[in-house]
Design an enzyme around this catalytic site. Sequence first.
Site: not given
Ligand code: NAD
Length: 328
Positions: A133, A159
Amino acid sequence: MNFLITGGTGFIGSTMIKFLINQTNHSVLNIDKLTYAANIDSLKTVSNSPRYQFCQTDICNQTELATIIKSFRPDIVMHFAAESHVDRSINTPETFIKTNIIGTYTLLEMVLNYWQQLDSIHKEAFRFHHISTDEVYGDIEHPNDFCTELSPYRPSSPYSASKASADHLVRAWHRTYGLPVIITNCTNNFGPYQYPEKLIPLTILNAIRNMPIEVYGDGKQIRDWLYVEDHVRALYLVVTKGRIGETYNICGNNQYQNLEIIQMICDILALKRPGDYKQLITFINDRPGHDVRYALDRSKIEGELGWKPLESFYSSLYKTVNWYLNNY
Ligand code: NAD
């Protein structure tokens, strides 16, 4: 190729899997713990594909990870699994430390063991892609400043500190053990199937349910926004064409104050279902450690890999509002 996707039932991971199944010939194994943030429906259009498999697993579970990796034999690992909501990280930091730091460490170790045993051709072609991120760079107050891949890390929340820790571990496993890694840092994503605790879906749903649309502080915090399908196209380009050991920033160059985003959503909703949604806007106390502005410089991915978003901000926001109206 075999793609191992962690967190593939979440918002961005599921969009990545749909891209891989619908637009490539690769096979996918999704490993996901299925926390509150997972949405199985997000994969219903691809879950019957013979190229798709699912395994409910916690990335902190070393034994299960080792068995899964050994039998699936991935060519690429794309690591999305994380606890991803800043507000929750303030209330319950422990789950963020466990999944984002210990989970990433466990995955790196199990992947390294597997990678070290590959033959030289597969070893060279292998990639571990860590999805991160813009929040790791912290607050950027000056309006003309943008973070490059070389900017220092100054995370503010549990976070972002846990994601920064994971980024450091991934780099260390490259420098120390030679694991072929790539890291991407992206700004705020939006689109269908995002869990409605994040700003855009929460605003849409509160508005249509006639509930207060709560705004932290004065609502002037600036974020950059990218449509999730554009993010996924960038990730595929990076994992297939990017340089090993490198970091790539990804952003939409769509910077708006949170309040502006909320007002735009209210305006779009008023076109679709007439009503005065803006009167639901309610200012509440700011959250602790709230960064004022994030902003990335994306010249590296544009220059090296020729990536640019295909969607315009307004049309993708419009599509997203429409999707929530039709699906909730
Ligand atoms: P999300 O919260 O929608 O999904 C996360 C997924 O990870 C879920 O399906 C959850 O069940 C799974 N998960 C959580 N803990 C787990 C564990 N211990 N073992 C296995 N699975 C597990 O997140 P997202 O928005 O899809 O983000 C995905 C990635 O992208 C993350 O790493 C986040 O930091 C990064 N990111 C997100 C954004 C955003 O705007 N959403 C922006 C930049 C980066």
